[in-house]
Scaffold this active site. Structure first.
Site, PDB file in Angstrom:
ATOM      1  N   TYR A 141       0.824  -1.219   0.000  1.00 30.44           N
ATOM      2  CA  TYR A 141       0.000   0.000   0.000  1.00 30.44           C
ATOM      3  C   TYR A 141       0.858   1.268   0.000  1.00 30.44           C
ATOM      4  O   TYR A 141       0.396   2.351   0.354  1.00 30.44           O
ATOM      5  CB  TYR A 141      -0.943   0.005   1.214  1.00 30.44           C
ATOM      6  CG  TYR A 141      -1.959  -1.107   1.121  1.00 30.44           C
ATOM      7  CD1 TYR A 141      -3.146  -0.916   0.413  1.00 30.44           C
ATOM      8  CD2 TYR A 141      -1.719  -2.348   1.684  1.00 30.44           C
ATOM      9  CE1 TYR A 141      -4.075  -1.928   0.286  1.00 30.44           C
ATOM     10  CE2 TYR A 141      -2.640  -3.385   1.565  1.00 30.44           C
ATOM     11  CZ  TYR A 141      -3.817  -3.164   0.861  1.00 30.44           C
ATOM     12  OH  TYR A 141      -4.730  -4.178   0.723  1.00 30.44           O
ATOM     13  N   SER A 142       2.109   1.128  -0.418  1.00 29.84           N
ATOM     14  CA  SER A 142       3.067   2.221  -0.286  1.00 29.84           C
ATOM     15  C   SER A 142       2.734   3.407  -1.191  1.00 29.84           C
ATOM     16  O   SER A 142       2.565   3.268  -2.406  1.00 29.84           O
ATOM     17  CB  SER A 142       4.463   1.685  -0.632  1.00 29.84           C
ATOM     18  OG  SER A 142       5.345   2.744  -0.903  1.00 29.84           O
TER      19      SER A 142
END
Ligand SMILES: *Cc1c(COP(=O)(O)O)cnc(C)c1O
Length: 282
Positions: A62-63
């Site tokens: 989810y960076s």
């Protein structure tokens, strides 16, 4: 850029004599957080100067930094490789689908190998597989990134006493603090649990960027709400209420924790009356 400053009038702060303005770096781009652009800017320049046409970097599934690198690569004509922690899950989540849509090549490292991602042997194996690359660390925080985030301070033409940001890897805080002059202070709110290593990491990043560390910043570890991307009803309620009062939807992973912390500390009387605060939304 420069991103706008916005006055925030809130009776809970006014009662305490605290003035708050928002530095709206979240308006720099609709696709990725503003601080991620700032952190990439000088790195892309360096990559170009070194004749590198490929960016390779690391992140969780989810960076925001993976998204930002993918978008910047597409916009500036770099190939991009995203090395993602853990196994592939299909269909891709929104973040990774966005990155892939920008043309990023996604590859996965098991968690054990991922922990060793800064070791030369691991990096060399990736470069052998994908070709010569400009390698960016997880979260994008390195010396050149810190030089980029320091530039945010120069855009602020109004007086203030304290500038606050949410803190993940510490690159944003390191730069902002380094960019300050006089008695101004920077205050970071850690969004990860057990992030005490940030005190050393922010110093290290400032040293890498400018050859010296500053003493004008602190990290508050009291508002991580159970850890990275954790949600609680208290935090969710705060975000809803803040949205209703001010028309600003706070990012829950980062900015909501910072803002909650600012309000809690103001209500606890931590800021002397008259304190002028700038909160960076990325
Ligand atoms: C990455 C990020 C941060 C934290 O930045 P660091 O430099 O890693 O500390 C804060 N807010 C948002 C929205 C981010 O994406």
């Amino acid at each position: 850029m420069p991103s706008p400053l916005q006055d925030l009038r809130d009776e809970r702060l006014e009662r305490r004599g605290v003035h708050l303005r928002l530095k709206r770096d979240d308006l720099i781009s609709s696709e990725v957080p503003g601080n991620k652009w700032r952190k990439l800017r000088h790195n892309l320049q360096a990559a170009r100067e070194q004749g590198c046409t490929r960016l390779l970097t690391f992140g969780g599934a989810y960076s925001n930094h993976i998204r930002a690198t993918a978008a910047a690569g597409r916009r500036r004509g770099f190939d991009t490789v995203g090395v993602i922690r853990g196994e592939e899950h299909l269909p891709l989540n929104d973040s990774l689908a966005f990155a892939a849509g920008c043309g990023m090549t996604l590859t996965y490292l098991d968690r054990t190998t991922y922990r060793r991602k800064t070791e030369p042997a691991v990096v060399a194996a990736l470069v052998r597989q994908f070709g010569p690359s400009y390698v960016l660390p997880e979260g994008g925080s390195n010396g050149l990134a810190v030089r980029g985030t320091a530039e945010l301070v120069g855009e602020i033409t109004t007086e203030f006493d304290v500038i606050c940001c949410a803190t993940g890897t510490g690159g944003t805080l390191a730069g902002i603090a380094a960019g300050l002059s006089g008695p101004k202070q920077a205050l970071g709110f850690a969004v990860l649990n057990g992030a005490q290593y940030l005190d050393a990491e922010v110093r290290r990043l400032q040293q890498e960027a400018f050859g010296t560390a500053t003493a004008n910043w602190t990290v508050d570890f009291g508002f991580s709400f159970g850890g990275y991307a954790k949600r609680t009803t208290v935090l969710d309620d705060f975000v809803l209420d803040f949205g209703e009062r001010h028309g600003v939807t706070l990012d829950r992973v980062y900015e909501a924790k910072m803002m909650y912390g600012i309000f809690a500390r103001a209500e606890a009387g931590d800021f002397p009356p008259g304190t002028r605060i700038i909160a960076v939304l990325s």
